[in-house]
Write a protein that holds these residues in place. Structure first.
Motif, PDB file in Angstrom:
ATOM      1  N   VAL A  16       0.805  -1.652  -0.181  1.00 48.09           N
ATOM      2  CA  VAL A  16      -0.129  -0.181   0.044  1.00 48.09           C
ATOM      3  C   VAL A  16       0.938   1.403   0.064  1.00 48.09           C
ATOM      4  O   VAL A  16       0.859   2.490  -0.773  1.00 48.09           O
ATOM      5  CB  VAL A  16      -1.132   0.193   1.260  1.00 48.09           C
ATOM      6  CG1 VAL A  16      -1.867   0.964   0.916  1.00 48.09           C
ATOM      7  CG2 VAL A  16      -1.646  -1.244   1.282  1.00 48.09           C
ATOM      8  N   ASN A  17       1.858   1.116   1.160  1.00 47.20           N
ATOM      9  CA  ASN A  17       3.356   2.542   1.334  1.00 47.20           C
ATOM     10  C   ASN A  17       3.738   2.631  -0.472  1.00 47.20           C
ATOM     11  O   ASN A  17       3.574   3.880  -0.824  1.00 47.20           O
ATOM     12  CB  ASN A  17       4.158   2.451   2.395  1.00 47.20           C
ATOM     13  CG  ASN A  17       3.567   2.724   3.383  1.00 47.20           C
ATOM     14  OD1 ASN A  17       2.384   2.613   3.277  1.00 47.20           O
ATOM     15  ND2 ASN A  17       3.976   2.161   3.915  1.00 47.20           N
ATOM     16  N   GLU A  18       4.143   1.393  -1.048  1.00 51.60           N
ATOM     17  CA  GLU A  18       4.331   1.392  -2.456  1.00 51.60           C
ATOM     18  C   GLU A  18       3.615   2.890  -3.626  1.00 51.60           C
ATOM     19  O   GLU A  18       3.852   3.306  -4.041  1.00 51.60           O
ATOM     20  CB  GLU A  18       4.931   0.300  -3.071  1.00 51.60           C
ATOM     21  CG  GLU A  18       6.288  -0.447  -1.983  1.00 51.60           C
ATOM     22  CD  GLU A  18       6.309  -1.459  -2.959  1.00 51.60           C
ATOM     23  OE1 GLU A  18       6.137  -2.051  -4.039  1.00 51.60           O
ATOM     24  OE2 GLU A  18       6.820  -2.893  -1.525  1.00 51.60           O
ATOM     25  N   LYS A  19       2.372   1.824  -3.231  1.00 46.68           N
ATOM     26  CA  LYS A  19       1.006   2.266  -4.679  1.00 46.68           C
ATOM     27  C   LYS A  19       0.979   3.855  -4.192  1.00 46.68           C
ATOM     28  O   LYS A  19       0.795   4.677  -5.660  1.00 46.68           O
ATOM     29  CB  LYS A  19       0.082   1.632  -4.755  1.00 46.68           C
ATOM     30  CG  LYS A  19      -0.735   2.033  -5.661  1.00 46.68           C
ATOM     31  CD  LYS A  19      -1.723   0.921  -5.752  1.00 46.68           C
ATOM     32  CE  LYS A  19      -2.556   0.980  -6.862  1.00 46.68           C
ATOM     33  NZ  LYS A  19      -3.049   0.470  -7.881  1.00 46.68           N
ATOM     34  N   THR A  20       0.563   4.144  -3.458  1.00 45.82           N
ATOM     35  CA  THR A  20       0.077   5.337  -2.808  1.00 45.82           C
ATOM     36  C   THR A  20       1.173   6.530  -2.056  1.00 45.82           C
ATOM     37  O   THR A  20       0.707   7.627  -1.989  1.00 45.82           O
ATOM     38  CB  THR A  20      -0.672   5.522  -1.208  1.00 45.82           C
ATOM     39  OG1 THR A  20      -0.231   4.888   0.422  1.00 45.82           O
ATOM     40  CG2 THR A  20      -1.799   4.742  -2.002  1.00 45.82           C
ATOM     41  N   ALA A  21       2.292   5.781  -1.373  1.00 47.02           N
ATOM     42  CA  ALA A  21       3.648   7.146  -0.935  1.00 47.02           C
ATOM     43  C   ALA A  21       4.371   6.930  -1.782  1.00 47.02           C
ATOM     44  O   ALA A  21       5.138   8.233  -2.283  1.00 47.02           O
ATOM     45  CB  ALA A  21       3.537   6.944   0.541  1.00 47.02           C
ATOM     46  N   LEU A  22       5.196   5.861  -2.191  1.00 43.50           N
ATOM     47  CA  LEU A  22       6.592   5.624  -2.311  1.00 43.50           C
ATOM     48  C   LEU A  22       6.320   6.060  -4.079  1.00 43.50           C
ATOM     49  O   LEU A  22       6.994   6.986  -5.033  1.00 43.50           O
ATOM     50  CB  LEU A  22       6.750   4.892  -2.486  1.00 43.50           C
ATOM     51  CG  LEU A  22       7.071   4.605  -0.525  1.00 43.50           C
ATOM     52  CD1 LEU A  22       7.836   3.223  -0.042  1.00 43.50           C
ATOM     53  CD2 LEU A  22       7.958   5.814   0.220  1.00 43.50           C
ATOM     54  N   ASN A  23       5.577   5.538  -4.726  1.00 46.33           N
ATOM     55  CA  ASN A  23       5.733   5.019  -6.366  1.00 46.33           C
ATOM     56  C   ASN A  23       5.057   6.077  -7.309  1.00 46.33           C
ATOM     57  O   ASN A  23       4.112   5.613  -7.946  1.00 46.33           O
ATOM     58  CB  ASN A  23       5.425   3.746  -6.824  1.00 46.33           C
ATOM     59  CG  ASN A  23       7.550   3.041  -6.457  1.00 46.33           C
ATOM     60  OD1 ASN A  23       8.056   2.774  -6.301  1.00 46.33           O
ATOM     61  ND2 ASN A  23       6.826   1.630  -6.559  1.00 46.33           N
ATOM     62  N   THR A  24       5.264   7.168  -6.703  1.00 46.12           N
ATOM     63  CA  THR A  24       4.223   8.103  -7.260  1.00 46.12           C
ATOM     64  C   THR A  24       4.698   9.456  -7.932  1.00 46.12           C
ATOM     65  O   THR A  24       6.730   9.210  -7.468  1.00 46.12           O
ATOM     66  CB  THR A  24       3.924   8.934  -5.786  1.00 46.12           C
ATOM     67  OG1 THR A  24       3.746   9.385  -5.349  1.00 46.12           O
ATOM     68  CG2 THR A  24       2.432   7.523  -5.023  1.00 46.12           C
ATOM     69  N   ALA A  25       4.261  10.087  -8.816  1.00 45.67           N
ATOM     70  CA  ALA A  25       5.376  10.780  -9.607  1.00 45.67           C
ATOM     71  C   ALA A  25       5.644  12.005  -8.526  1.00 45.67           C
ATOM     72  O   ALA A  25       7.058  13.147  -8.523  1.00 45.67           O
ATOM     73  CB  ALA A  25       4.561  11.779 -10.698  1.00 45.67           C
TER      74      ALA A  25
END
Length: 95
Positions: A16-25
């Protein structure tokens, strides 16, 4: 600055962290603009790498070795900024 992101494939909160906070533009742009070195420490498989990650977690005060655990080591040598559990883009940007 160095950003260490401790994760594992079996960790739902990590994903969830990867998708919503880390791997974001927004986060990736911030990392690039600040010349932050990103290290992904993956505990998916048991063994020497996982043991080394556990040692780092312990050294940083995470005696339960729980992930997700994210640490920012500021470039000025000041105290590391650590997060465990869910994070947001804003938390990362503020740190």
């Amino acid at each position: 600055p160095v950003f260490v992101w401790m994760t594992a494939d079996w960790c739902l909160t990590c994903k969830v962290n990867e998708k919503t906070a880390l791997n974001t533009a927004k986060t990736l742009s911030l990392v690039n603009s600040q010349d932050i070195v990103v290290i992904k420490a993956d505990k998916t498989n048991e063994g020497e790498t996982s043991d080394s990650i556990d040692q780092l977690l312990s050294d940083l005060g995470n005696k339960s070795y729980s992930i997700p655990f994210l640490v920012i080591f500021p470039g000025d040598g000041s105290r590391p900024i650590a997060f465990s559990g869910p994070v947001t883009q804003g938390m990362i940007a503020d740190a």
